[in-house]
Design an enzyme around this catalytic site. Structure first.
Site, PDB file in Angstrom:
ATOM      1  N   ALA A  47      -0.987   1.171   6.522  1.00 55.65           N
ATOM      2  CA  ALA A  47      -1.115   0.155   7.567  1.00 55.65           C
ATOM      3  C   ALA A  47      -2.031  -0.955   7.093  1.00 55.65           C
ATOM      4  O   ALA A  47      -2.879  -0.763   6.219  1.00 55.65           O
ATOM      5  CB  ALA A  47      -1.662   0.775   8.851  1.00 55.65           C
ATOM      6  N   ASP A  48      -1.854  -2.126   7.691  1.00 56.48           N
ATOM      7  CA  ASP A  48      -2.744  -3.251   7.429  1.00 56.48           C
ATOM      8  C   ASP A  48      -2.923  -4.018   8.729  1.00 56.48           C
ATOM      9  O   ASP A  48      -1.953  -4.225   9.470  1.00 56.48           O
ATOM     10  CB  ASP A  48      -2.176  -4.171   6.355  1.00 56.48           C
ATOM     11  N   THR A  49      -4.165  -4.421   9.019  1.00 58.50           N
ATOM     12  CA  THR A  49      -4.482  -5.091  10.278  1.00 58.50           C
ATOM     13  C   THR A  49      -5.151  -6.428  10.013  1.00 58.50           C
ATOM     14  O   THR A  49      -6.025  -6.533   9.152  1.00 58.50           O
ATOM     15  CB  THR A  49      -5.427  -4.214  11.132  1.00 58.50           C
ATOM     16  N   LYS A 103       0.828  -1.209   0.000  1.00 63.64           N
ATOM     17  CA  LYS A 103       0.000   0.000   0.000  1.00 63.64           C
ATOM     18  C   LYS A 103       0.860   1.256   0.000  1.00 63.64           C
ATOM     19  O   LYS A 103       0.590   2.216  -0.732  1.00 63.64           O
ATOM     20  CB  LYS A 103      -0.916  -0.008   1.223  1.00 63.64           C
TER      21      LYS A 103
END
Length: 200
Positions: free
Chosen positions: A80-82, A64
């Site tokens: 960010a990635d969760t 991203k």
């Protein structure tokens, strides 16, 4: 030099603009806590990944960030990635109500982990990535509890089918680690990475 609108205040160091590469309103709210002006641009990326949950959030946040950085040279980009993980299996966003039910049933009465990968690409193109992890415990949920929660629609666009800051808080009795990590942007880690770029 990257110059964009600055709706939240004055210029950043060296007139570098911060780009948030996420459409998440929760991440926008959390990033605004820094007081830094930023612009949102979240390009689409392939989110297919077979790595372990902790490695996957690092990889996806990098994808991203690099996609947005390619569109905004000279800017600082934050992505960010969760993922929610139970038994080292990632739980993404539910496909439908039955998928949400399956996820919540798997979380009921036990501990699970939430991982967020954060990547910052600085104005010179250097990539900084780290991941944070938080342990979360749900009290027992009956099938009726789960159905009523799903009926609120809150779970349907959330990793792991719940929002810690929302109605799911009725069943979350313990949390070890960063609360903001579970929401989607670990703020201590984010501050540290932005400071390494000279923005804080």
């Amino acid at each position: 030099m990257c110059i964009l609108n600055r709706p939240f205040g004055g210029p950043l160091m060296n007139d570098v603009t911060l780009i948030l590469a996420s459409a998440s309103p929760r991440r926008r709210e959390l990033l605004s806590m820094t007081g830094l002006p930023f612009t949102v641009d979240a390009p689409d990326v392939d989110e297919t990944c077979t790595l372990s949950p902790r490695e996957a959030v690092l990889e996806l946040s990098r994808r991203k960030a690099l996609a947005a950085a390619a569109l905004h040279p000279g800017c600082v980009v934050l992505a960010a990635d969760t993922l929610v993980s139970v038994d080292d299996t990632a739980l993404g966003k539910p496909r439908d109500e039955e998928d949400a039910f399956r996820m919540l049933r798997s979380l009921s009465g036990r501990w699970h982990q939430v991982y967020t990968g954060v990547t910052v690409v600085d104005a010179q193109g250097h990539v900084l990535s780290e991941a944070d992890g938080t342990d979360v415990h749900f009290e027992d949920m009956t099938d009726a509890d789960i159905r009523r929660y799903i009926a609120t629609r809150e779970p349907m666009d959330k990793a792991g089918a719940y929002a810690v800051q929302g109605i799911a808080g009725l069943w979350i009795d313990q949390l070890r680690g960063s609360h903001t990590n579970v929401i989607g942007l670990p703020m201590t880690l984010t501050r540290r990475l932005l400071a390494r770029c000279g923005l804080m």
